[in-house]
Design a protein around this motif. Sequence first.
Motif, short mmCIF file in Angstrom:
data_model
loop_
_atom_site.label_atom_id
_atom_site.label_comp_id
_atom_site.label_asym_id
_atom_site.label_seq_id
_atom_site.Cartn_x
_atom_site.Cartn_y
_atom_site.Cartn_z
N LEU A 129 0.86 -1.18 0.00
CA LEU A 129 0.00 0.00 0.00
C LEU A 129 0.90 1.23 0.00
O LEU A 129 2.10 1.13 0.30
CB LEU A 129 -0.89 -0.01 1.25
CG LEU A 129 -1.94 -1.12 1.29
CD1 LEU A 129 -2.56 -1.22 2.68
CD2 LEU A 129 -3.02 -0.87 0.24
N GLN A 146 -5.32 -7.77 -10.24
CA GLN A 146 -6.60 -7.06 -10.23
C GLN A 146 -6.79 -6.45 -8.85
O GLN A 146 -6.19 -6.90 -7.88
CB GLN A 146 -7.76 -8.01 -10.55
CG GLN A 146 -7.99 -9.07 -9.50
CD GLN A 146 -9.10 -10.03 -9.87
OE1 GLN A 146 -9.71 -9.91 -10.92
NE2 GLN A 146 -9.38 -10.98 -9.00
N THR A 147 -7.61 -5.43 -8.76
CA THR A 147 -7.86 -4.79 -7.47
C THR A 147 -8.75 -5.69 -6.63
O THR A 147 -9.81 -6.11 -7.06
CB THR A 147 -8.52 -3.42 -7.67
OG1 THR A 147 -7.67 -2.62 -8.49
CG2 THR A 147 -8.72 -2.71 -6.34
N SER A 193 -10.46 -6.83 -2.65
CA SER A 193 -11.48 -6.29 -1.75
C SER A 193 -10.98 -5.16 -0.85
O SER A 193 -11.76 -4.35 -0.40
CB SER A 193 -12.06 -7.42 -0.89
OG SER A 193 -11.04 -7.98 -0.09
N MET A 194 -9.69 -5.08 -0.60
CA MET A 194 -9.17 -4.03 0.27
C MET A 194 -8.39 -2.99 -0.52
O MET A 194 -7.51 -2.33 0.01
CB MET A 194 -8.31 -4.65 1.37
CG MET A 194 -9.08 -5.66 2.21
SD MET A 194 -8.13 -6.30 3.56
CE MET A 194 -8.61 -5.13 4.82
N ASN A 195 -8.68 -2.89 -1.83
CA ASN A 195 -8.01 -1.96 -2.73
C ASN A 195 -6.53 -2.26 -2.90
O ASN A 195 -5.74 -1.37 -3.17
CB ASN A 195 -8.20 -0.51 -2.27
CG ASN A 195 -9.23 0.20 -3.11
OD1 ASN A 195 -9.75 -0.35 -4.07
ND2 ASN A 195 -9.51 1.44 -2.76
N ILE A 196 -6.18 -3.52 -2.72
CA ILE A 196 -4.81 -3.98 -2.91
C ILE A 196 -4.78 -4.80 -4.19
O ILE A 196 -5.69 -5.61 -4.43
CB ILE A 196 -4.35 -4.85 -1.72
CG1 ILE A 196 -4.39 -4.05 -0.42
CG2 ILE A 196 -2.95 -5.41 -1.96
CD1 ILE A 196 -4.17 -4.87 0.83
N LEU A 197 -3.75 -4.61 -5.00
CA LEU A 197 -3.63 -5.42 -6.20
C LEU A 197 -3.28 -6.85 -5.82
O LEU A 197 -2.36 -7.09 -5.03
CB LEU A 197 -2.58 -4.84 -7.15
CG LEU A 197 -2.97 -3.53 -7.82
CD1 LEU A 197 -1.82 -3.00 -8.68
CD2 LEU A 197 -4.22 -3.70 -8.68
N GLU A 198 -4.06 -7.79 -6.37
CA GLU A 198 -3.91 -9.20 -6.05
C GLU A 198 -3.85 -10.01 -7.35
O GLU A 198 -4.51 -9.66 -8.33
CB GLU A 198 -5.10 -9.70 -5.23
CG GLU A 198 -5.32 -8.96 -3.94
CD GLU A 198 -6.61 -9.33 -3.24
OE1 GLU A 198 -6.68 -9.14 -2.01
OE2 GLU A 198 -7.56 -9.81 -3.90
#
Length: 176
Positions: free
Chosen positions: A51, A94-95, A97-102
């Motif tokens: 982040l 992809q973005t 659920s917590m706005n983190i790229l996964e």
Amino acid sequence: MEKNELRKEIRSRKRQFSAEELRVQSLSLISRLLVHPRIEQANTVMLYHSLPDEVDTHTAIDRLAACGKRVLLPVVLDEERMEVREYRDQACLQTGSMNILEPMGRPFQTLEEIDVIVVPGMSFDADGHRLGRGKGYYDRFLQQVPKAYKIGICFDFQKVDYVPSDQYDIPVNEVI
């Protein structure tokens, strides 16, 4: 200091630095991480896609993947669980659920193959105790990989003399 008080203190310390200052501080930490003997010897490394207020791991992820390492990143499933998936390149992200790229794709199932886990934290102490963001994702996950070598990574201003811990908190082996 209790956990929530320490989180507030660390957030306050982070706000004293601009995004650019944190990026510059990240460079030396990531350089040290990339030449760490455990990282160099590892076949499978789990990192995290940082982040903006964390040590910037983005280049480390790409560099380790380019060196032929299997790089795993966490994916948050719900309020309590996360899993890991293999990172191939930026296009696989992809973005979440917590706005983190996964990473997209299937879960990585053979957790015993993870050699090193680079663990984020709000704060660490010299004994490897870690203060997370308070949801317990990493502590629950780390219980599943007891043999993996755990490296905590944080800015120097996040290191404290004492991080409160309880029976569910999993310490790291060392902190960079």
